[in-house]
Motif scaffolding. Structure first.
Motif, PDB file in Angstrom:
ATOM      1  N   ILE A  91       0.826  -1.208   0.000  1.00 32.62           N
ATOM      2  CA  ILE A  91       0.000   0.000   0.000  1.00 32.62           C
ATOM      3  C   ILE A  91       0.863   1.262   0.000  1.00 32.62           C
ATOM      4  CG2 ILE A  91      -1.895  -1.165   1.199  1.00 32.62           C
ATOM      5  CD1 ILE A  91      -1.037   0.463   3.722  1.00 32.62           C
ATOM      6  N   HIS A  92       2.151   1.065   0.242  1.00 31.60           N
ATOM      7  CA  HIS A  92       3.112   2.176   0.301  1.00 31.60           C
ATOM      8  C   HIS A  92       4.494   1.563   0.120  1.00 31.60           C
ATOM      9  CE1 HIS A  92       5.483   5.485   2.077  1.00 31.60           C
ATOM     10  NE2 HIS A  92       4.432   6.256   1.827  1.00 31.60           N
ATOM     11  N   ASN A  94      -9.907   5.241   3.608  1.00 31.72           N
ATOM     12  CA  ASN A  94     -10.370   6.556   4.043  1.00 31.72           C
ATOM     13  C   ASN A  94      -9.633   7.672   3.304  1.00 31.72           C
ATOM     14  OD1 ASN A  94     -12.002   5.330   6.094  1.00 31.72           O
ATOM     15  ND2 ASN A  94     -10.147   5.046   7.298  1.00 31.72           N
ATOM     16  N   THR A  95     -10.364   8.722   2.957  1.00 37.68           N
ATOM     17  CA  THR A  95      -9.784   9.890   2.288  1.00 37.68           C
ATOM     18  C   THR A  95      -9.758  11.060   3.262  1.00 37.68           C
ATOM     19  OG1 THR A  95     -10.617   9.143   0.138  1.00 37.68           O
ATOM     20  CG2 THR A  95      -9.968  11.454   0.333  1.00 37.68           C
ATOM     21  N   HIS A  96      -8.598  11.673   3.399  1.00 38.34           N
ATOM     22  CA  HIS A  96      -8.434  12.774   4.354  1.00 38.34           C
ATOM     23  C   HIS A  96      -8.229  14.121   3.673  1.00 38.34           C
ATOM     24  CE1 HIS A  96      -7.933   9.557   7.301  1.00 38.34           C
ATOM     25  NE2 HIS A  96      -7.033   9.032   6.504  1.00 38.34           N
ATOM     26  N   GLY A  97      -8.161  14.120   2.364  1.00 35.69           N
ATOM     27  CA  GLY A  97      -7.932  15.331   1.600  1.00 35.69           C
ATOM     28  C   GLY A  97      -7.373  14.956   0.247  1.00 35.69           C
ATOM     29  N   PRO A  98      -7.100  15.927  -0.602  1.00 35.56           N
ATOM     30  CA  PRO A  98      -6.555  15.650  -1.933  1.00 35.56           C
ATOM     31  C   PRO A  98      -5.255  14.840  -1.866  1.00 35.56           C
ATOM     32  CG  PRO A  98      -7.227  17.944  -1.759  1.00 35.56           C
ATOM     33  CD  PRO A  98      -7.289  17.381  -0.370  1.00 35.56           C
ATOM     34  N   GLY A  99      -5.299  13.621  -2.380  1.00 41.29           N
ATOM     35  CA  GLY A  99      -4.105  12.792  -2.405  1.00 41.29           C
ATOM     36  C   GLY A  99      -3.715  12.172  -1.082  1.00 41.29           C
ATOM     37  N   LEU A 100      -4.559  12.290  -0.067  1.00 40.80           N
ATOM     38  CA  LEU A 100      -4.250  11.747   1.263  1.00 40.80           C
ATOM     39  C   LEU A 100      -5.225  10.619   1.591  1.00 40.80           C
ATOM     40  CD1 LEU A 100      -3.651  15.084   3.214  1.00 40.80           C
ATOM     41  CD2 LEU A 100      -1.930  13.551   2.240  1.00 40.80           C
ATOM     42  N   SER A 119      -0.130   5.188  -0.590  1.00 41.48           N
ATOM     43  CA  SER A 119       0.488   6.093  -1.561  1.00 41.48           C
ATOM     44  C   SER A 119      -0.400   6.225  -2.796  1.00 41.48           C
ATOM     45  CB  SER A 119       1.867   5.587  -1.972  1.00 41.48           C
ATOM     46  OG  SER A 119       1.756   4.392  -2.720  1.00 41.48           O
ATOM     47  N   ARG A 120      -0.216   7.296  -3.540  1.00 43.55           N
ATOM     48  CA  ARG A 120      -0.988   7.482  -4.769  1.00 43.55           C
ATOM     49  C   ARG A 120      -0.737   6.354  -5.753  1.00 43.55           C
ATOM     50  NH1 ARG A 120      -0.517  13.953  -6.305  1.00 43.55           N
ATOM     51  NH2 ARG A 120      -1.410  14.766  -4.358  1.00 43.55           N
ATOM     52  N   ARG A 121       0.485   5.871  -5.781  1.00 41.56           N
ATOM     53  CA  ARG A 121       0.854   4.810  -6.721  1.00 41.56           C
ATOM     54  C   ARG A 121       0.090   3.520  -6.460  1.00 41.56           C
ATOM     55  NH1 ARG A 121       7.062   2.654  -7.753  1.00 41.56           N
ATOM     56  NH2 ARG A 121       6.542   1.088  -9.324  1.00 41.56           N
ATOM     57  N   VAL A 133      -5.379  -0.929  -4.063  1.00 37.26           N
ATOM     58  CA  VAL A 133      -6.148  -1.080  -2.814  1.00 37.26           C
ATOM     59  C   VAL A 133      -7.644  -0.999  -3.096  1.00 37.26           C
ATOM     60  CG1 VAL A 133      -6.623  -0.038  -0.563  1.00 37.26           C
ATOM     61  CG2 VAL A 133      -4.268  -0.190  -1.398  1.00 37.26           C
ATOM     62  N   LYS A 134      -8.038  -0.046  -3.942  1.00 38.55           N
ATOM     63  CA  LYS A 134      -9.460   0.099  -4.288  1.00 38.55           C
ATOM     64  C   LYS A 134      -9.992  -1.162  -4.951  1.00 38.55           C
ATOM     65  CE  LYS A 134      -9.818   5.118  -4.901  1.00 38.55           C
ATOM     66  NZ  LYS A 134     -10.060   6.209  -5.901  1.00 38.55           N
TER      67      LYS A 134
END
Length: 234
Positions: free
Chosen positions: A186-187, A201-207, A222-224, A229-230
């Motif tokens: 995941i990272h 969970n989403t905490h903000g743009p890209g987070l 990570s974004r990558r 994960v989705k």
């Protein structure tokens, strides 16, 4: 049972797909027309069973099977070919079955029954996978099913599991290679147990972060690795 079909002849793949459609327990995850493409799809889908043509240009079926034997828990392989003389080579690579072209419904049913018996043993082996670690001079082990995640920390890897955590010497790359069916990255610093994934969970743009069943830690995604994960959670 998740299945991958590998054959350089499109008509042969179509015939096998048509015959397999009668078995509702089978899900065809993908098709490959050559050995290199097959290895990529195997890494992506971690199938339970592969129908593998022996005679292909480039990387042939026997070479692909040989690569699979390097995995900790390789998928079952059923070889398919128009040349019965390859049977001995196939058996030496621990094939679950062997089909001669043109594949008939009767021969396919027979080999699937055989694969079903082997697959039960495969699952039992997977469930008994253990990771060893040292604690106070004593070697202990934990079932991989009970591990939440692995996190890279300098020269060691921290393993967090039900009831505690411990440092192990295996790198994330080694663990990812050994247990592709159970672990997902995941990272760049973190591998998690797929069976423990609970939510994204989403905490903000890209987070983004994930929650794991039974674990209070929120782990950064990570974004990558977000797409991967989705896909697992869906």
């Amino acid at each position: 049972m998740n299945v991958l079909i590998v054959d350089d002849e499109p008509l042969a793949r179509m015939r096998l797909i048509r015959l397999l459609a009668h078995d509702k327990s089978i899900v065809i995850k993908g098709e490959a027309g050559n050995g290199n493409e097959a290895l990529l799809l195997i890494k992506k889908h971690t199938p339970d069973l592969i129908f593998l043509d022996v005679d292909m240009p480039g990387l042939n079926g026997l070479q692909v099977a040989n690569e699979l034997n390097n995995l900790a828990l390789p998928p079952a392989v059923v070889f398919i070919t128009a040349h019965p003389e390859h049977a001995l080579d196939a058996l030496q690579l621990s094939a679950a079955g062997y089909l001669v072209k043109p594949v008939t419904e009767q021969s396919l049913v027979k080999v699937l029954e055989q694969v079903g018996r082997l697959n039960k043993a495969h699952v039992q082996k997977q469930q008994s996978t253990k990771i060893s670690y040292q604690l106070g001079g004593t070697i202990k082990s934990v079932e991989l099913d009970n591990v939440y995640y692995f996190n890279a920390q300098e020269k060691y890897t921290n393993m967090v599991f039900e009831g505690g955590e411990a440092f192990i010497e295996s790198s994330l790359k080694q663990l990812e290679s050994q247990y592709p069916a159970q672990l997902v990255r995941i990272h760049r610093n973190t591998l998690v147990n797929k069976s423990k994934l609970l939510s994204l969970n989403t905490h903000g743009p890209g987070l983004h972060s994930v929650e794991l069943m039974g674990c209070n830690d929120h782990l950064t995604v990570s974004r990558r690795e977000l797409k991967t994960v989705k896909k697992i959670l869906n």
